[in-house]
Design an enzyme around this catalytic site. Structure first.
Site, mmCIF file in Angstrom:
data_model
loop_
_atom_site.group_PDB
_atom_site.id
_atom_site.type_symbol
_atom_site.label_atom_id
_atom_site.label_comp_id
_atom_site.label_asym_id
_atom_site.label_seq_id
_atom_site.Cartn_x
_atom_site.Cartn_y
_atom_site.Cartn_z
ATOM 1 N N ASP A 39 47.619 42.003 46.381
ATOM 2 C CA ASP A 39 46.841 40.964 45.702
ATOM 3 C C ASP A 39 47.479 39.594 45.951
ATOM 4 O O ASP A 39 48.604 39.345 45.523
ATOM 5 C CB ASP A 39 46.809 41.257 44.198
ATOM 6 N N ASP A 40 46.771 38.735 46.661
ATOM 7 C CA ASP A 40 47.245 37.375 46.961
ATOM 8 C C ASP A 40 48.444 37.361 47.918
ATOM 9 O O ASP A 40 49.207 36.403 47.938
ATOM 10 C CB ASP A 40 47.623 36.593 45.694
ATOM 11 N N CYS A 79 39.675 37.177 44.276
ATOM 12 C CA CYS A 79 39.785 38.621 43.988
ATOM 13 C C CYS A 79 38.480 39.402 43.880
ATOM 14 O O CYS A 79 38.222 40.302 44.681
ATOM 15 C CB CYS A 79 40.539 38.823 42.675
ATOM 16 N N ARG A 83 37.036 42.310 46.477
ATOM 17 C CA ARG A 83 37.117 43.750 46.179
ATOM 18 C C ARG A 83 35.745 44.410 46.242
ATOM 19 O O ARG A 83 35.596 45.544 46.714
ATOM 20 C CB ARG A 83 37.740 43.955 44.792
ATOM 21 N N LYS A 136 44.850 47.670 40.294
ATOM 22 C CA LYS A 136 43.929 46.687 39.700
ATOM 23 C C LYS A 136 42.493 46.875 40.189
ATOM 24 O O LYS A 136 42.256 46.939 41.390
ATOM 25 C CB LYS A 136 44.441 45.299 40.087
ATOM 26 N N HIS A 138 39.355 44.976 38.741
ATOM 27 C CA HIS A 138 38.806 43.611 38.757
ATOM 28 C C HIS A 138 37.337 43.527 39.188
ATOM 29 O O HIS A 138 36.929 42.588 39.870
ATOM 30 C CB HIS A 138 39.666 42.662 39.608
ATOM 31 N N SER A 161 43.047 40.784 36.460
ATOM 32 C CA SER A 161 44.326 40.217 36.909
ATOM 33 C C SER A 161 45.353 40.230 35.781
ATOM 34 O O SER A 161 45.011 40.166 34.602
ATOM 35 C CB SER A 161 44.138 38.779 37.392
ATOM 36 N N HIS A 264 50.306 38.974 42.844
ATOM 37 C CA HIS A 264 49.566 38.003 42.033
ATOM 38 C C HIS A 264 50.477 37.546 40.893
ATOM 39 O O HIS A 264 51.162 38.369 40.290
ATOM 40 C CB HIS A 264 48.310 38.700 41.483
ATOM 41 N N ASP A 316 43.781 41.118 49.481
ATOM 42 C CA ASP A 316 42.427 40.743 49.024
ATOM 43 C C ASP A 316 42.058 39.304 49.339
ATOM 44 O O ASP A 316 40.883 38.955 49.371
ATOM 45 C CB ASP A 316 42.260 41.012 47.523
ATOM 46 N N ASN A 317 43.060 38.455 49.507
ATOM 47 C CA ASN A 317 42.818 37.045 49.866
ATOM 48 C C ASN A 317 44.174 36.417 50.182
ATOM 49 O O ASN A 317 45.213 37.066 50.032
ATOM 50 C CB ASN A 317 42.094 36.266 48.746
ATOM 51 N N LYS A 337 44.558 30.755 49.219
ATOM 52 C CA LYS A 337 43.570 31.360 48.314
ATOM 53 C C LYS A 337 42.559 30.337 47.794
ATOM 54 O O LYS A 337 42.924 29.216 47.455
ATOM 55 C CB LYS A 337 44.329 31.966 47.128
HETATM 56 MG MG MG Z 1 43.680 38.149 44.805
#
Ligand code: MG
Length: 495
Positions: A39-40, A79, A83, A136, A138, A161, A264, A316-317, A337
């Site tokens: 994540d991130d 996010c 996803r 996660k 989300h 998150s 994240h 995810d990003n 992001k």
């Molecule tokens: Mg993310």
């Protein structure tokens, strides 16, 4: 041995050989699937993607022995839409799983991931796979939106998150109301308090729950395991749950989806990793993720299923640059992001399957949008719902060209940029989280060559008007014959 007995032996061997071949064929078509989703995590945050200090030996080994993709994209720069696209193979603007004003899902969401969408977990579950998600989600915290309602047999993880559910700060609904009343000063004060807390995170600042949900004899068993979740232990808990799932599922083909909560912000690692990296708290959490990857690979090997498992690692990003030293880096890519510059959407991507995927560095274009279709092709299942996906199996297994030669970059509900081959045009440029550049719609799109200018520094639109025209036409073709759905996430504003 008499002639007669030799003949009998040969006869009896025939069905055995046939059956071994048939089993091998079935195994080939029904590999286990392991998807690890950070994540991130930025493009530049792994050793194998050029980070000088963060040590990621397990991921680097997978990258070395598998395929390391240089031009792989998340389908959205934040996010929830990212996803949704991974799980469905559909652009967020096509499914409506995005927001123009509310970028992601927040706690106490009435709506959430819709039954009308099909996930690859549903596809594989119906084909006899055991399906587990540890991490996660989300895509909405209402129970109808939970992963167990969308194709997963079991889930342990956070519904959103790890920085949502602030203790003592306005909720999303209160923030919406404050903004509507023009009380923005209270929001600004809250923002400053929150920035301080990100930089010095303590578990009690958040009230995010850790849920467990299982389908037992067709009945949902939903539990709150902890609230607040003990964030220092999350990566370990996900890893332990994933390993238990592998041990319990090894007799059947399985899908293991591990969407890590980290890196994240707020950043939390266990005592084994806290303060151990050369790259601060961010380095600590990425090194713990790498440990997790190693543990999972080891569990696959010790349970005898590694050679029949497709392993995918991506993010995810891009990195949340506004978090400064608490966030990651996109390496030489521009921005991060929230934006449609390369750093916002181009992410590390490693594909590994011993004996099936030849080692190499791939600079073809691929996307998380393509994973549904690729898994469907691999397992002989239908990909008809995955409207925007393409089949990457020719690249993975035959070092062939990617069918994806173009890529659309959406932010909210707008097409900001478009890539074709090595060229990229920006119709709109905008920073994120209050950072420049301010939103600008370009009369003549900006043009960059990502090969000789991967950092998008030199706009060459004036020198190559025909290429601009060609990409404008490609983007128009992409946009023809379908419409952008209304943003689902914004429905909350009209409550
Ligand atoms: Mg993310």
């Amino acid at each position: 041995m008499t002639k007669g007995s030799t003949l009998m032996l040969l006869v009896s061997l025939v069905p055995i050989i046939f059956s071994v071949e048939a089993d091998a064929q079935v195994e080939q078509n029904r590999p286990n699937i392991v998807i690890l989703f950070a994540d991130d995590l930025g493009y530049g945050d792994l050793g194998s993607y050029g980070h000088p200090y963060i040590r990621t030996p397990n991921l680097d080994e997978l990258a070395q022995q598998g395929q390391r993709w240089t031009d792989f994209y998340a389908a959205a720069p934040v996010c929830s839409p990212s996803r949704a696209a991974l799980l469905t193979g559909r652009l967020p603007v096509r499914s409506g799983l995005y927001g123009r004003h509310i970028a992601v899902y927040f706690p106490n969401e009435e709506f959430g991931f819709s039954k009308s969408e099909t996930t690859f977990a549903e596809l594989l579950q119906q084909a006899g796979y055991r399906t587990g998600i540890f991490g996660k989600w989300h895509l909405g915290d209402a129970k109808h939106a939970w992963p167990t309602r969308h194709g997963f047999d079991e889930w342990l993880g956070l519904p959103y998150s790890n920085d949502m559910d602030w203790v003592g700060e306005p909720s999303i609904d209160e923030s919406i109301a404050l903004r509507a009343r023009g009380e923005t000063q209270l929001l600004a004060q809250s923002r400053l308090r929150r920035i301080d807390r990100y930089a010095s995170p303590k578990n009690e600042y958040w009230n995010v729950p850790l849920y467990q949900s299982r389908v037992v004899d067709g009945v949902y068993v939903d539990e709150v395991i902890e609230q607040p979740a003990v964030q220092t232990e999350l990566t370990k808990k996900y890893t332990e749950a994933a390993i238990s799932f592998i041990e319990r599922s090894k007799e059947t083909p399985f899908l293991l989806y591990l969407p890590f909560t980290m890196p994240h912000t707020p950043l939390f690692s266990s005592n084994d990793f806290a303060g151990k990296s050369l790259a601060g708290r961010y380095g600590d959490v990425v090194e713990e993720l790498d440990w997790s990857v190693g543990e999972i690979k080891q569990a696959l090997a010790s349970n005898g299923v590694l050679n029949n498992t497709l392993f995918i690692f991506t993010s995810d990003n891009g990195p949340w640059l506004a978090m400064k030293t608490e966030g990651g880096r996109a390496g030489l890519l521009r921005d991060g992001k929230g934006t449609t510059f390369e750093g916002g959407m181009r992410v590390p991507a490693i594909f590994y399957w011993p004996g099936r995927i030849a080692p190499g560095v791939v600079s073809e274009i691929g996307s998380t949008l393509d994973i549904f279709t690729t898994l469907a092709k691999l397992t002989g299942l239908s990909d008809e719902t995955a409207t925007d996906g393409l089949d990457l199996t020719p690249v993975l297994f035959a070092q062939d060209d990617s069918p994806r030669t173009e890529f659309p970059y959406y932010r909210g509900g707008e097409l900001y940029a478009y890539r074709k081959g090595a060229w990229k045009i920006h119709f709109i440029t905008q920073g994120a989280y209050g950072q420049p550049p301010t939103k600008t719609k370009h009369v003549t799109p900006e043009l960059y060559h990502l090969g000789n200018d991967p950092s998008e520094r030199f706009n060459v639109a004036q020198q190559f008007p025909q290429i601009v025209a060609d990409l404008q036409q490609a983007a128009a073709l992409h946009s023809a014959d379908w419409k952008i759905e209304k943003p689902e996430f914004d429905r909350r504003l009209s409550q």
